[in-house]
Design a protein around this motif. Structure first.
Motif, short mmCIF file in Angstrom:
data_model
loop_
_atom_site.label_atom_id
_atom_site.label_comp_id
_atom_site.label_asym_id
_atom_site.label_seq_id
_atom_site.Cartn_x
_atom_site.Cartn_y
_atom_site.Cartn_z
N LYS A 65 6.29 -41.54 -7.12
CA LYS A 65 5.77 -42.65 -7.94
C LYS A 65 5.56 -43.91 -7.10
O LYS A 65 4.54 -44.58 -7.22
N SER A 66 6.52 -44.22 -6.24
CA SER A 66 6.45 -45.45 -5.44
C SER A 66 5.45 -45.35 -4.29
O SER A 66 4.72 -46.30 -4.02
N ASN A 67 5.44 -44.23 -3.61
CA ASN A 67 4.64 -44.10 -2.40
C ASN A 67 3.27 -43.47 -2.60
O ASN A 67 2.39 -43.63 -1.76
N TYR A 68 3.11 -42.76 -3.70
CA TYR A 68 1.84 -42.08 -3.98
C TYR A 68 1.48 -42.28 -5.45
O TYR A 68 1.44 -41.33 -6.24
N PRO A 69 1.20 -43.52 -5.84
CA PRO A 69 0.97 -43.82 -7.26
C PRO A 69 -0.22 -43.08 -7.89
O PRO A 69 -0.28 -42.93 -9.11
N LYS A 70 -1.14 -42.60 -7.07
CA LYS A 70 -2.29 -41.86 -7.62
C LYS A 70 -1.93 -40.43 -7.99
O LYS A 70 -2.66 -39.77 -8.72
N ILE A 71 -0.81 -39.93 -7.49
CA ILE A 71 -0.37 -38.57 -7.83
C ILE A 71 0.37 -38.64 -9.16
O ILE A 71 1.42 -39.26 -9.26
N LYS A 72 -0.18 -38.01 -10.15
CA LYS A 72 0.40 -38.02 -11.50
C LYS A 72 1.00 -36.66 -11.83
O LYS A 72 0.62 -35.64 -11.27
N GLY A 73 1.95 -36.64 -12.77
CA GLY A 73 2.47 -35.37 -13.27
C GLY A 73 3.68 -34.85 -12.51
O GLY A 73 4.08 -33.71 -12.72
N PHE A 74 4.26 -35.67 -11.65
CA PHE A 74 5.42 -35.22 -10.89
C PHE A 74 6.61 -36.15 -11.13
O PHE A 74 7.29 -36.57 -10.21
N ASN A 75 6.83 -36.42 -12.41
CA ASN A 75 7.99 -37.22 -12.79
C ASN A 75 9.23 -36.33 -12.82
O ASN A 75 9.16 -35.12 -12.61
N ARG A 76 10.36 -36.94 -13.10
CA ARG A 76 11.64 -36.23 -13.10
C ARG A 76 11.61 -34.99 -14.00
O ARG A 76 11.98 -33.90 -13.60
N ARG A 77 11.17 -35.17 -15.21
CA ARG A 77 11.16 -34.07 -16.19
C ARG A 77 10.29 -32.91 -15.73
O ARG A 77 10.66 -31.75 -15.81
N ARG A 78 9.09 -33.23 -15.24
CA ARG A 78 8.17 -32.16 -14.82
C ARG A 78 8.67 -31.46 -13.56
O ARG A 78 8.51 -30.26 -13.42
N LEU A 79 9.28 -32.21 -12.65
CA LEU A 79 9.84 -31.57 -11.45
C LEU A 79 10.97 -30.62 -11.82
O LEU A 79 11.07 -29.52 -11.25
N TYR A 80 11.82 -31.02 -12.75
CA TYR A 80 12.88 -30.11 -13.23
C TYR A 80 12.27 -28.86 -13.87
O TYR A 80 12.78 -27.75 -13.71
#
Length: 127
Positions: A65-80
């Motif tokens: 989120k911090s380093n690649y703000p254009k990459i969406k869909g890889f938040n905590r919940r989705r990564l889990y």
């Protein structure tokens, strides 16, 4: 060329277009599912090897989120969910080849609404 023949030819071209579009959507879905599988596998293996601790998913989500703000869909919940997806099917030789055949949304439904592997297999086969 008669109007009916033209219309039939045009319909055939539209069918070719639709078929190609559907194939492209299927290929894109397969690539996304394999990406989620690979991300889940990577995280799972690092945690299992004790290279990463339990909080790593939170850190990874924050990093993306911090380093690649254009990459969406890889938040905590989705990564889990990606980790769970990989861990659920990794040892199942019957299911593994089928995982790219359905959408991520269907996978999330299967993971959240079933308890046993048998239920998951049945739902996967029905999709």
């Amino acid at each position: 060329m008669e109007t009916n023949e033209k219309m039939k030819s045009f319909d055939e071209i539209v069918a070719l277009i639709d078929n190609a579009r559907n194939n492209a959507i299927k290929k894109a879905n397969e690539e996304l599912i394999m990406l989620y599988w690979n991300v889940g596998q990577y995280i799972s293996q690092k945690v299992a090897a004790a290279e990463w601790g339990d909080s790593i998913v939170d850190e990874l989500a924050d990093f993306i989120k911090s380093n690649y703000p254009k990459i969406k869909g890889f938040n905590r919940r989705r990564l889990y969910r990606m980790k769970q997806f990989y861990e659920t099917y990794k040892d199942n030789e019957f299911v593994s080849p089928l995982v790219t055949q359905i959408s991520w949304t269907n996978h999330l439904t299967i993971l959240s609404k079933t308890k046993s592997m048998e239920e998951k297999e049945l739902r996967l086969l029905k999709k």
